[in-house]
Design an enzyme around this catalytic site. Structure first.
Site, mmCIF file in Angstrom:
data_model
loop_
_atom_site.group_PDB
_atom_site.id
_atom_site.type_symbol
_atom_site.label_atom_id
_atom_site.label_comp_id
_atom_site.label_asym_id
_atom_site.label_seq_id
_atom_site.Cartn_x
_atom_site.Cartn_y
_atom_site.Cartn_z
ATOM 1 N N SER A 184 -46.254 48.769 -14.691
ATOM 2 C CA SER A 184 -45.924 48.666 -16.107
ATOM 3 C C SER A 184 -46.214 49.958 -16.855
ATOM 4 O O SER A 184 -45.617 50.249 -17.885
ATOM 5 C CB SER A 184 -46.722 47.514 -16.738
ATOM 6 N N THR A 206 -36.060 46.489 -5.189
ATOM 7 C CA THR A 206 -35.374 45.303 -4.676
ATOM 8 C C THR A 206 -33.914 45.604 -4.383
ATOM 9 O O THR A 206 -33.228 46.226 -5.189
ATOM 10 C CB THR A 206 -35.481 44.158 -5.689
ATOM 11 N N GLU A 246 -33.344 45.625 -21.137
ATOM 12 C CA GLU A 246 -33.373 44.893 -22.403
ATOM 13 C C GLU A 246 -33.199 43.390 -22.209
ATOM 14 O O GLU A 246 -33.901 42.569 -22.794
ATOM 15 C CB GLU A 246 -32.272 45.413 -23.333
ATOM 16 N N ILE A 268 -45.081 15.641 -5.508
ATOM 17 C CA ILE A 268 -44.349 14.385 -5.393
ATOM 18 C C ILE A 268 -43.852 14.182 -3.965
ATOM 19 O O ILE A 268 -43.770 13.052 -3.474
ATOM 20 C CB ILE A 268 -43.190 14.347 -6.414
ATOM 21 N N GLY A 295 -45.509 14.933 -1.416
ATOM 22 C CA GLY A 295 -46.651 14.686 -0.547
ATOM 23 C C GLY A 295 -46.717 15.697 0.587
ATOM 24 O O GLY A 295 -46.482 16.894 0.391
ATOM 25 N N GLU A 336 -40.451 41.948 -13.802
ATOM 26 C CA GLU A 336 -39.875 42.076 -15.149
ATOM 27 C C GLU A 336 -40.966 42.031 -16.222
ATOM 28 O O GLU A 336 -40.769 41.506 -17.314
ATOM 29 C CB GLU A 336 -38.846 40.966 -15.408
ATOM 30 N N GLU A 340 -49.837 39.372 -17.611
ATOM 31 C CA GLU A 340 -50.933 39.905 -18.429
ATOM 32 C C GLU A 340 -50.472 41.083 -19.288
ATOM 33 O O GLU A 340 -50.808 41.168 -20.472
ATOM 34 C CB GLU A 340 -52.105 40.331 -17.530
#
Length: 535
Positions: free
Chosen positions: A259, A285, A392, A488, A490, A514, A518
């Site tokens: 960042s 990526t 953006e 759900i 299990g 992106e 934090e």
């Protein structure tokens, strides 16, 4: 049971909004975001939850189920806020009992009987006819082409099949953000943003790695070129991005700088006819399959110049092997390369988000022609701002990706609950399962409706703050929803036999890329909220 109503929901969310505004003002007056990070982080997420709840109110007016889901979401959001402030009122700068006026509403909105009555009802989306067509088109593509191979790609860490890329190209999926004058479909109106959100959700419902993230690659470079590219650069690259003749990847992050872009070390130094790039990028990526990289590099060796010393480049490259690649430039290639330049890519194994693959890419005197430095002479030192323009829409798109993953997990959980019989009854008939399903559905619909609202704001040139909020809130919510879907199931939820485990590990990345959660909460949301309170 007394069912909650929308008027009470609106009053309750107003109380929550006032509490958060008081906390923001307290933070701005008594400390700083950097000094009071825990408070700033909690306030940022509380503000995002409140904004999501307020965006849900219009949806709630469109029908009985819609109203029920709205109340269910707002009740949960206020209860979560109460957990944040209980015992910490002085830290937040609020009075004890600041949420007392919401007690009756929250009790009704979180009543198990009420929530169970909504089980299995996810609510309509209320899209305009044009966007319903977009949804249907991309959903069918995801069902027919992406979902059948999504599990194989994930389990074997395979590449995205070329027929998915070519199929999306034929549908115009890569042209959605490219302006019409350059061979795309973008008109500069609200439909550009809404169409992208709707399409991204449906592709992500098929697969995050092999679908939802695929159409973001050209958009990032497209927007960067729109912001700073020369007319020749736009004419060269935008039609190729729209048609998928060129698939792009983004090379901004570095091993020590994510960042904190201002500190990046990869350099581009002038040479005859262009630039020589040296250094290492990471988390690139789609870096192997890509035909070109959007690369941010330092062109001013004076590191004190920070953002002002960075320039942006479009770096053509051969397609490489997903399991690693190494290229050496020949003399005269790529517009006059001196020869001997190297580019080496090492794949980074990840627990989820597979198909696109991420890479660490090392550059050793890799030549980039002068005409591929974005903006030419006027663009020197402005690369940071161009790449920010490229990203953006990224936060809004990431929220849409999260909604798609949540929707897929919810659908799997709902069907499993109906099919799975325990102690003589389908687990869908148990109150606890019903309440889980309703809370999941309410969260997904609130996230979706907030995304639509942000898309409309961004079409007006507004909504940057809201885009950060929707990303922060929705991506954390996706972890909870996919976890509940897994629960759900299990034991089968933990098995690779069912796709719900893939949704869970895919959701985990959403709060990281992106804009890490934090950093987004502290450096963007809380800082802007505090600045606004001081103004």
């Amino acid at each position: 049971m007394t069912a909650p109503d929308l008027a009470a929901a609106a009053s309750a969310i107003d109380v929550a909004h006032d509490l958060v505004q008081t906390a923001i003002a307290h933070l701005a007056a008594t400390g700083t975001v950097d000094e009071d990070q825990v408070l700033a982080y909690d306030v940022a997420h509380a503000a995002s939850a409140v904004a999501t709840g307020r965006a849900m109110l219009d949806y709630g007016q469109k029908g009985e189920v819609e109203a029920g889901l709205t109340c269910a979401f707002i009740g949960d959001a206020i209860a979560e806020l109460g957990g944040k402030v209980f015992g910490r009122e002085a830290v937040w700068g609020i009075e004890p009992g600041a949420l007392d006026a919401t007690r009756e509403f929250v009790a009704a909105a979180r009543d198990p009987e009420f929530l169970a009555s909504l089980a299995g009802q996810a609510g309509p989306r209320h899209l305009d006819q044009d966007f319903e067509m977009v949804q249907d088109t991309f959903r069918r593509f995801a069902e027919d082409k992406i979902k059948p191979v999504a599990e194989h790609i994930h389990r074997h860490n395979d590449d995205i099949p070329e027929d998915i890329i070519s199929g999306l190209a034929e549908m115009g999926g890569f042209a959605m953000s490219v302006p019409e004058e350059y061979g795309g479909f973008a008109t500069g109106t609200e439909s550009d943003y809404m169409g992208m959100v709707v399409a991204t959700e449906e592709l992500s419902r098929g697969s995050l790695g092999a679908g939802g993230s695929l159409i973001t690659r050209p958009e990032i470079l497209t927007r960067a070129l729109e912001a700073g590219g020369t007319e020749d650069q736009k004419q060269e690259w935008l039609p190729k991005l729209a048609s998928a003749e060129v698939m792009a990847a983004v090379a901004v992050t570095e091993p020590d700088y994510g960042s904190d872009v201002a500190g990046i070390k990869v350099t581009a130094t002038p040479t005859d006819g262009g630039w020589l790039v040296n250094g290492v990028k990471t988390w690139c990526t789609f870096g192997a399959r890509a035909d070109a990289l959007m690369l941010l590099a330092r062109t001013d060796p004076d590191r004190s110049s920070a953002h002002r010393g960075l320039s942006l480049f479009v770096v053509p490259k051969p397609r490489g092997d997903a399991h690693g690649f190494e290229f050496t430039q020949e003399a005269g290639a790529d517009g006059g390369a001196p020869g001997g330049g190297k580019m080496e890519g090492r794949p980074i194994d990840t627990i989820g988000y597979r198909g696109m693959h991420s890479y660490e890419i090392a550059f050793d005197s890799w030549f980039v022609a002068a005409e591929n430095q974005v903006g030419g002479e006027d663009g020197l030192g402005r690369g940071f701002y161009y790449q920010m323009a490229g990203f953006e829409n990224g936060r809004l798109q990431t929220a849409a990706r999260a909604v798609g993953v949540m929707q897929a997990a919810y659908e799997e959980a709902l069907q499993y609950a109906r099919d799975r019989v325990v102690f003589g009854e389908p687990i869908a008939d148990y109150q606890l399962t019903q309440v889980k399903l309703t809370r999941m559905a309410a969260t997904i619909q609130a996230a979706r409706q907030f995304s639509y609202a942000v898309a409309k704001l961004m079409a007006k040139g507004e909504g940057a703050m809201e885009a950060s909020m929707v990303k922060a809130y929705v991506c954390r919510a996706a972890e909870w929803v996919t976890r509940e879907a897994m629960q759900i199931h299990g034991g089968f939820g933990y098995a690779e036999e069912y796709p719900v485990s893939r949704y869970f590990v895919d959701a985990r990345v959403l709060s990281i890329f992106e804009g890490a959660d934090e950093t987004l909460a502290l450096k963007v949301i809380a800082r802007r909220l505090a600045s606004g309170a001081k103004a």
